[in-house]
Write an enzyme that holds these catalytic residues in place. Structure first.
Site, mmCIF file in Angstrom:
data_model
loop_
_atom_site.group_PDB
_atom_site.id
_atom_site.type_symbol
_atom_site.label_atom_id
_atom_site.label_comp_id
_atom_site.label_asym_id
_atom_site.label_seq_id
_atom_site.Cartn_x
_atom_site.Cartn_y
_atom_site.Cartn_z
ATOM 1 N N ARG A 189 -21.997 -47.856 2.571
ATOM 2 C CA ARG A 189 -23.248 -47.930 1.812
ATOM 3 C C ARG A 189 -23.384 -49.236 1.032
ATOM 4 O O ARG A 189 -24.364 -49.435 0.322
ATOM 5 C CB ARG A 189 -23.325 -46.738 0.832
ATOM 6 C CG ARG A 189 -23.303 -45.387 1.529
ATOM 7 C CD ARG A 189 -22.995 -44.272 0.541
ATOM 8 N NE ARG A 189 -21.650 -44.421 -0.036
ATOM 9 C CZ ARG A 189 -21.143 -43.602 -0.955
ATOM 10 N NH1 ARG A 189 -21.874 -42.608 -1.418
ATOM 11 N NH2 ARG A 189 -19.930 -43.796 -1.408
ATOM 12 N N ASP A 201 -16.875 -49.494 1.831
ATOM 13 C CA ASP A 201 -17.868 -48.414 1.873
ATOM 14 C C ASP A 201 -19.098 -48.801 2.709
ATOM 15 O O ASP A 201 -19.679 -49.865 2.499
ATOM 16 C CB ASP A 201 -18.291 -48.083 0.426
ATOM 17 C CG ASP A 201 -19.061 -46.774 0.333
ATOM 18 O OD1 ASP A 201 -20.094 -46.638 1.029
ATOM 19 O OD2 ASP A 201 -18.630 -45.891 -0.432
ATOM 20 N N HIS A 219 -18.528 -50.899 -6.728
ATOM 21 C CA HIS A 219 -19.732 -50.063 -6.751
ATOM 22 C C HIS A 219 -19.438 -48.744 -7.437
ATOM 23 O O HIS A 219 -18.317 -48.239 -7.385
ATOM 24 C CB HIS A 219 -20.271 -49.841 -5.331
ATOM 25 C CG HIS A 219 -19.374 -49.011 -4.459
ATOM 26 N ND1 HIS A 219 -19.618 -47.689 -4.185
ATOM 27 C CD2 HIS A 219 -18.230 -49.304 -3.808
ATOM 28 C CE1 HIS A 219 -18.670 -47.221 -3.390
ATOM 29 N NE2 HIS A 219 -17.804 -48.177 -3.149
ATOM 30 N N CYS A 224 -16.061 -53.553 -1.459
ATOM 31 C CA CYS A 224 -15.509 -52.315 -0.919
ATOM 32 C C CYS A 224 -15.947 -52.143 0.534
ATOM 33 O O CYS A 224 -17.024 -52.579 0.931
ATOM 34 C CB CYS A 224 -15.975 -51.116 -1.751
ATOM 35 S SG CYS A 224 -15.225 -49.551 -1.198
ATOM 36 N N CYS A 263 -17.528 -45.014 -6.077
ATOM 37 C CA CYS A 263 -16.540 -45.455 -5.073
ATOM 38 C C CYS A 263 -15.537 -44.343 -4.784
ATOM 39 O O CYS A 263 -14.841 -43.865 -5.683
ATOM 40 C CB CYS A 263 -15.814 -46.705 -5.569
ATOM 41 S SG CYS A 263 -14.619 -47.346 -4.384
HETATM 42 CO CO CO Z 1 -15.859 -47.923 -2.593
#
Ligand code: CO
Length: 212
Positions: free
Chosen positions: A46, A44, A98, A42, A101
């Site tokens: 993080r 993302d 994750h 992803c 998400c």
């Molecule tokens: Co995500």
């Protein structure tokens, strides 16, 4: 505003630190890359691929998009996969989702954010496919967590079904496709037990993983 000085400062500090450990590090990297792994994860912020598995530049080939989706008509993802498998000859393709998400959550809640809603339609398809199982779970958190997992499992299936992976297996290339999920809350990866190393394993691995 225009220069983002802070980022350039930290870049210089990072490069100096690496050179302190290995003066040849960057000059070796300029000659070649030979990663063993392709990471499909992803976007993302993080979930930074290299950091999570503590790998250095040169060790991990990476493709990231919102909600780690592998779509059969996505030329971007397919090109990364094809280059990784055919040219770099990676041994492992890791699809890593994750928990928590935002893309999966938006799909689950049918939220409207704009263009991205169309991309997340693929995650809604996953939800629809496993509607019964998801609905049987108690509470939104469990349903959300499970959809994050099921989304990874479905994307592993999508990777396995590409002509790229099918052809690699047909010519006897050693290639394993894995499905993992990362928890932002503790920094740890979990294996979703959906490792596939050949076309004959796809159906059983998928069935097992989907049952959970
Ligand atoms: Co995500």
């Amino acid at each position: 505003m225009r220069l983002l000085k802070q980022l350039f400062d930290s870049n210089r500090a990072w490069a100096a630190e690496i050179l302190g450990r290995d003066p040849e590090f960057f000059s070796k990297l300029t000659r070649q890359q030979s990663p063993q792994y392709l990471w499909i994860g992803c976007a993302d912020s993080r979930v930074p691929a290299n950091e999570i598995v503590n790998l250095l530049p040169g060790e991990l080939f990476v493709h990231r998009n919102v909600a780690n989706v592998v779509v059969h008509s996505d030329l971007n993802c397919l090109s990364v996969l094809q280059y990784a498998v055919d040219v770099l000859k990676v041994r492992h393709v890791i699809v890593c989702g994750h928990y928590g998400c935002g893309g999966v959550q938006a799909a689950m809640r049918d939220s409207r954010y704009g263009l991205i809603d169309n991309w997340l339609r693929h995650v809604q398809d996953v939800m629809q496919e496993h509607q019964k199982q998801i609905a049987s779970l108690d509470g939104e958190t469990k349903r959300f967590d499970r959809l994050c997992e099921l989304n990874v499992i479905e994307q592993v299936l999508n990777v396995c079904r590409t002509t790229i992976v099918q052809d690699a297996w047909a010519r006897g290339a050693p290639l394993a496709v894995h499905g993992w999920i990362y928890a932002i809350s503790d920094g740890l990866l979990r294996d979703l037990s959906v490792c596939v190393t050949g076309p004959g394993e796809i159906a059983a691995a998928y069935e097992r993983a989907v049952k959970g």
